[in-house]
Scaffold this active site. Structure first.
Site, short mmCIF file in Angstrom:
data_model
loop_
_atom_site.label_atom_id
_atom_site.label_comp_id
_atom_site.label_asym_id
_atom_site.label_seq_id
_atom_site.Cartn_x
_atom_site.Cartn_y
_atom_site.Cartn_z
CG ASP A 14 -1.82 -1.29 1.30
OD1 ASP A 14 -2.19 -1.74 0.26
OD2 ASP A 14 -1.73 -1.63 2.48
CE LYS A 17 2.77 -2.60 -4.57
NZ LYS A 17 2.77 -2.10 -3.29
N GLY A 41 -4.45 -4.68 -4.68
CA GLY A 41 -5.74 -3.83 -5.10
C GLY A 41 -5.44 -2.31 -5.25
CG HIS A 42 -3.95 -0.28 -8.01
ND1 HIS A 42 -2.95 -1.08 -7.86
CD2 HIS A 42 -3.96 0.17 -8.90
CE1 HIS A 42 -2.58 -1.44 -9.20
NE2 HIS A 42 -3.05 -0.55 -10.06
CD GLN A 220 0.65 -8.73 -2.42
OE1 GLN A 220 1.40 -9.27 -2.90
NE2 GLN A 220 -0.86 -8.79 -2.71
P1 IMP Z 1 -2.57 -12.77 2.26
O1 IMP Z 1 -1.73 -12.12 1.15
O2 IMP Z 1 -4.03 -12.55 2.15
O3 IMP Z 1 -2.18 -13.96 2.70
O4 IMP Z 1 -2.29 -11.84 3.55
C1 IMP Z 1 -0.89 -11.96 4.35
C2 IMP Z 1 -0.75 -10.50 5.01
O5 IMP Z 1 -0.40 -9.81 3.82
C3 IMP Z 1 -1.65 -9.67 5.71
O6 IMP Z 1 -1.27 -9.11 6.78
C4 IMP Z 1 -2.25 -9.01 4.80
O7 IMP Z 1 -2.94 -7.75 5.41
C5 IMP Z 1 -0.99 -8.48 3.96
N1 IMP Z 1 -1.29 -7.98 2.71
C6 IMP Z 1 -1.67 -8.90 1.37
N2 IMP Z 1 -1.90 -8.27 0.47
C7 IMP Z 1 -1.64 -6.96 0.80
C8 IMP Z 1 -1.81 -5.79 0.04
O8 IMP Z 1 -2.00 -5.71 -1.23
N3 IMP Z 1 -1.37 -4.52 0.83
C9 IMP Z 1 -1.12 -4.37 1.98
N4 IMP Z 1 -1.10 -5.89 2.77
C10 IMP Z 1 -1.37 -6.83 1.96
#
Ligand code: IMP
Length: 416
Positions: A14, A17, A41-42, A220
């Site tokens: 977040d 990007k 996501g954005h 991420q």
């Molecule tokens: P997962 O990717 O859904 O398995 O989540 C694992 C960790 O990554 C959690 O803390 C989520 O909040 C974080 N996370 C996953 N995708 C994003 C993103 O696009 N932005 C910020 N944090 C993310």
């Protein structure tokens, strides 16, 4: 021959990007995703129209760009079908790697069940099935996009997989899919996505040979990397620039300029260590002014000060040529701004990121704040103290700050 430039998140995701990729995507012939899934996501606004992107690369908003979903992505068919509905005539504009693993509805059920069972130790995942889909891939029981082309066989294999793991699914209270419904669903995916599935590795190689401009869009952030992040509070993919090579099938020699995206402060969504988290009014101000709410899950983001130790680590891991400093305007009006220059762990001062980031006490340096940077489009227009803040970030992270964002507007961006 050309090289592929990389945009990578440097903190916990977040970082903003989207704004930079959207701005840069206009100049590229090909934009690729190499990891992650619809957990990313954005939102992008173009000519007053809102587009929500999770899996589709931002190059989709540049009519001339080809968009690639690489083999390193875990593809949720329902999510991408919904995203695709926002656009007309995508044929020839978007290609899905035949080797990308599928993230199917049961992965999300497993993800949520595991989180529930973990209780206080939950990761705080997005619940999108990312971990279970990557686990199946590594466990060699996953299914790839090209299998969608033969729904009957895929359906049979999925039911076999459920039969082999009956005990686990029962414990997780995940129901076996109904045979007829599963086949119907897979036929629908094939009908919607079949024509977009391709050998994208060859396509990227050809683009490189033809000298095309290629942008690799990370999802991420580095501190969520499966190896180098705050394990186990991480996502399940290689979020660092090196992951772009395996996630697309290119070599390290194909990588060009690496730009690390960082916020002028830090945020994190989900659980896990966050040394510079601020629980005072300052953190609340960052959350309010920065509108820090997750785009995929709607969860509030935790906020805190810039962590130069973590950013130096992330910059080195990614081989950043430059940083792009986002949301500098969110710090407008603070009398003093803190920057973390070292950590204290068990009474010892360290200047590196340890493998376990729990129980770190940040050591801060205070820097004078400024009134406003909004609308600045040249470095020289910035208030003196904002320039000092940026210069200190450069010294501490050993990386040039080449791009500075001074408002959400595409034009309010300083390129140095
Ligand atoms: P997962 O990717 O859904 O398995 O989540 C694992 C960790 O990554 C959690 O803390 C989520 O909040 C974080 N996370 C996953 N995708 C994003 C993103 O696009 N932005 C910020 N944090 C993310």
């Amino acid at each position: 021959m050309s090289k592929a430039d990389v945009i990578v998140g440097i903190q916990w995701g977040d970082e903003g990007k989207g704004k930079i990729v959207d701005k840069l995507a206009q100049e590229y012939d090909m934009v690729c995703r190499s990891q992650g899934g619809h957990n990313a996501g954005h939102t992008i606004w173009v000519d007053g129209k809102r587009y929500a992107l999770h899996l589709i690369p931002s190059g989709i908003l540049n009519p001339k760009a080809i968009n690639i979903i690489g083999n390193g992505v875990v593809l949720n068919p329902d999510s991408i079908i919904k995203e695709m509905e926002q656009f007309d005539n995508l044929e020839g504009r978007i290609f899905i790697s035949d080797k990308a693993h599928l993230n199917l509805p049961y992965h999300s059920l497993i993800d949520m069940a595991r989180e529930r069972l973990k209780g206080d130790a939950a990761i705080g995942t997005t619940g999108k099935g990312i971990g279970p889909a990557y686990a199946d891939k590594i466990n060699r029981v996953g299914h790839r996009a090209d299998e969608l082309l033969d729904p009957k066989t895929l359906s049979k294999n999925i039911l076999n997989y459920f039969a082999q793991n009956k005990v686990i699914f029962e414990a997780l209270e995940v129901e076996v899919p109904n045979e007829a419904e599963l086949l119907e669903q897979l036929e629908y995916y094939n009908q919607k996505l079949g024509k977009f599935i391709a050998n994208t590795t060859n396509m990227v190689w050809e683009a490189i040979e033809d000298g095309k401009k290629i942008l690799l869009e990370g999802a991420q952030g580095t501190m969520l990397d499966i190896d180098h992040g705050t394990y186990p509070y991480v996502t399940s993919s290689a979020t660092v620039s090196a992951g772009a090579c395996t996630g697309l099938g290119i070599s390290p020699k194909d990588i060009g300029v690496v730009t690390g995206i960082v916020k002028a402060y830090t945020t994190r969504v989900g659980n896990g260590p966050f040394p510079t988290e601020d629980f005072t009014e300052a953190g609340e101000t960052m959350a309010d002014v920065g509108k820090e709410v997750g785009t995929t899950t709607g969860r509030g983001r935790r906020c805190g000060w810039f962590d130069a130790v973590a950013v130096r680590y992330a910059s080195r891991l990614n081989g950043c040529d430059q940083l792009s400093l986002m949301k500098l305007d969110v710090l407008d009006g603070f009398e003093t701004i803190k920057i973390c220059v070292a950590y204290e762990v068990d009474g010892k001062v360290i200047d590196y990121v340890p493998s376990n980031m729990e129980n770190i006490k940040p050591i801060y340096e205070d820097i004078a704040g400024w009134d406003s940077v909004v609308g600045c489009r040249e470095f020289d227009q910035l208030p003196q103290t904002a320039k000092q803040y940026i210069q200190r970030i450069e010294e501490l992270t050993k990386t040039k700050v080449g791009i500075i964002s001074t408002s959400p507007e595409r034009e309010d961006t300083i390129i140095r």
